[in-house]
Every structure is written in C-alpha cells, then in structure tokens.
Write a protein that holds these residues in place. Sequence first.
Motif, mmCIF file in Angstrom:
data_model
loop_
_atom_site.group_PDB
_atom_site.id
_atom_site.type_symbol
_atom_site.label_atom_id
_atom_site.label_comp_id
_atom_site.label_asym_id
_atom_site.label_seq_id
_atom_site.Cartn_x
_atom_site.Cartn_y
_atom_site.Cartn_z
ATOM 1 N N MET A 1 34.110 -33.996 77.001
ATOM 2 C CA MET A 1 33.320 -35.231 77.084
ATOM 3 C C MET A 1 34.123 -36.383 76.502
ATOM 4 S SD MET A 1 30.443 -34.556 74.209
ATOM 5 C CE MET A 1 30.892 -34.102 72.566
ATOM 6 N N TRP B 1 23.943 -37.882 75.120
ATOM 7 C CA TRP B 1 25.071 -37.241 75.794
ATOM 8 C C TRP B 1 26.105 -38.282 76.172
ATOM 9 C CZ3 TRP B 1 25.830 -32.121 76.385
ATOM 10 C CH2 TRP B 1 24.743 -31.297 76.133
ATOM 11 N N HIS B 2 27.348 -37.977 75.908
ATOM 12 C CA HIS B 2 28.439 -38.857 76.297
ATOM 13 C C HIS B 2 28.882 -38.522 77.722
ATOM 14 C CE1 HIS B 2 29.232 -40.794 72.422
ATOM 15 N NE2 HIS B 2 28.752 -39.668 71.917
ATOM 16 N N PRO C 1 30.879 -37.188 80.744
ATOM 17 C CA PRO C 1 31.760 -36.024 80.805
ATOM 18 C C PRO C 1 33.207 -36.427 81.112
ATOM 19 C CG PRO C 1 30.407 -36.140 82.773
ATOM 20 C CD PRO C 1 29.930 -37.226 81.843
#
Length: 87
Positions: free
Chosen positions: A56, A68-69, A71
């Motif tokens: 990520m 969430w960062h 990908p």
Amino acid sequence: LDIVLHSLKQAAEHGIMLSDPIGCSRHHFTTLASYIVNMPEAIMLAAVGGTTSPVMMAMYTQFRDSFWHEPRTRLTTLAQLAVFLLK
C-alpha cells in the motif's frame, strides 16, 4: 517475476498438454500461480525502501491510520520507476 512465471503465463494463455493419473493427455489451462516472499524480498520486488509498505502507498508513520491507503499497484510502481530513471 515475469521471467520466473513466463512458462506458467504461456500455459494459462495458450494451454498445455498434461497427462492425467490414468495416462490420458489433456489440454489444460493453468490459471493460478502464487509467489510467497518475506518482507525484504517484497520490498525489493515493489521497488520501495526502508519502512515503506510494499502493498500500500503508506509510510510506516501511517500504518495505524484509521482508513485504507491506496494500494501499491503495478502501474504506480512503474510510474515511480520511470520518474527515477528520468533523473
């Protein structure tokens, strides 16, 4: 990985003749391949350094973020390598 998995990719695209346990030849398409790496290998394959995540787009200081960062994909890695090669 392209070099290592070349024959598997060709078999998936065009098929390959394999014999079954009885001895009959059959045309197979291998569609699954996996590659397990440890962290130093993953960092090297993703072309990242230090404590950056190979999967990520997050630095080590962002690992505990509550979201969430993005990908790390093939396209982002290739774009970063292109910028590096132009310098």
